[in-house]
Structure formats: C-alpha cells, structure tokens
Write a protein that holds these residues in place. Structure first.
Motif, PDB file in Angstrom:
ATOM      1  N   ALA A  66      29.428 -22.123  -0.747  1.00  0.00           N
ATOM      2  CA  ALA A  66      30.843 -21.747  -0.832  1.00  0.00           C
ATOM      3  C   ALA A  66      31.018 -20.454  -1.625  1.00  0.00           C
ATOM      4  CB  ALA A  66      31.660 -22.871  -1.456  1.00  0.00           C
ATOM      5  N   ALA A  67      30.302 -20.329  -2.733  1.00  0.00           N
ATOM      6  CA  ALA A  67      30.419 -19.126  -3.566  1.00  0.00           C
ATOM      7  C   ALA A  67      29.914 -17.897  -2.803  1.00  0.00           C
ATOM      8  CB  ALA A  67      29.639 -19.297  -4.859  1.00  0.00           C
ATOM      9  N   THR A  68      28.828 -18.071  -2.057  1.00  0.00           N
ATOM     10  CA  THR A  68      28.281 -16.957  -1.287  1.00  0.00           C
ATOM     11  C   THR A  68      29.244 -16.532  -0.191  1.00  0.00           C
ATOM     12  OG1 THR A  68      26.025 -17.667  -1.760  1.00  0.00           O
ATOM     13  CG2 THR A  68      26.330 -16.196   0.134  1.00  0.00           C
ATOM     14  N   ALA A  69      29.787 -17.489   0.542  1.00  0.00           N
ATOM     15  CA  ALA A  69      30.752 -17.161   1.606  1.00  0.00           C
ATOM     16  C   ALA A  69      31.966 -16.456   1.019  1.00  0.00           C
ATOM     17  CB  ALA A  69      31.168 -18.422   2.350  1.00  0.00           C
ATOM     18  N   SER A  70      32.440 -16.941  -0.119  1.00  0.00           N
ATOM     19  CA  SER A  70      33.592 -16.331  -0.770  1.00  0.00           C
ATOM     20  C   SER A  70      33.290 -14.888  -1.166  1.00  0.00           C
ATOM     21  CB  SER A  70      33.971 -17.148  -2.005  1.00  0.00           C
ATOM     22  OG  SER A  70      35.033 -16.547  -2.694  1.00  0.00           O
ATOM     23  N   GLY A  74      34.920 -11.505   0.353  1.00  0.00           N
ATOM     24  CA  GLY A  74      35.737 -10.799  -0.634  1.00  0.00           C
ATOM     25  C   GLY A  74      35.124  -9.453  -0.984  1.00  0.00           C
ATOM     26  N   ALA A  75      34.711  -9.340  -2.216  1.00  0.00           N
ATOM     27  CA  ALA A  75      34.169  -8.077  -2.722  1.00  0.00           C
ATOM     28  C   ALA A  75      32.816  -7.724  -2.120  1.00  0.00           C
ATOM     29  CB  ALA A  75      34.040  -8.161  -4.240  1.00  0.00           C
ATOM     30  N   GLY A  76      32.129  -8.710  -1.574  1.00  0.00           N
ATOM     31  CA  GLY A  76      30.796  -8.488  -1.019  1.00  0.00           C
ATOM     32  C   GLY A  76      29.733  -8.967  -1.983  1.00  0.00           C
TER      33      GLY A  76
END
Length: 90
Positions: A66-70, A74-76
C-alpha cells in the motif's frame, strides 16, 4: 506483487546532462506511477527494465504494498542502492 520489466518504461531525459533516470510504472486499472534513481544509484542497481523491476520489488518488500502504491501514484519512488538484489537477499 513482484514488478516485471513489462510494467516499466524509461522516460526520455529532457537534456543529456540529466542526473536522474525516470521510469513510468504501470499499475492496475491503467494507472501510471513514477520511480526515479540518481546516476550513482543507476550505476549500482543497473538500468535494464528487469533490474529496475527487481529494485522496485525490493523497495515494496521493505515498505509494503500500500505504501509503495501510494508513493508511486503520488510523489514517486526514489530508488536507493539498498534496493538492489544484494541487500534484498540479506
């Protein structure tokens, strides 16, 4: 989810002196994310799409799906040398 080379495409540099490599990352539902690596990191990890996919998979294993997808949406994601295969196995 392991990333594959078929999900990645390198974005052409705006100028020849660019010190960062940028890759588009195809995510589910036709969304595109971005990941980047500096020239020193690119030298350490490699820039073939399969090498970038392996580093991104390592990043996801450390940070969670989830953190990676976010981050990708987002910022990349800024890949680092610790995302390489040698540290992923450690």
């Amino acid at each position: 989810m392991p990333f594959t080379a078929s999900q990645l495409g390198e974005v052409p540099a705006r100028d020849a002196a660019a010190e960062v490599r940028v890759f588009d990352v195809e995510l589910p539902y036709r969304r595109l994310g971005r990941c980047r690596m500096s020239d020193p990191v690119a030298l350490a990890l490699g820039t073939r799409l399969d090498q970038v996919a392996a580093a991104l998979t390592s990043y996801e294993e450390r940070n969670g799906r989830a953190a990676t997808a976010s981050q990708l949406l987002g910022a990349g994601v800024d890949l680092e040398a610790k995302d390489g295969p040698a540290t992923a196995a450690a």
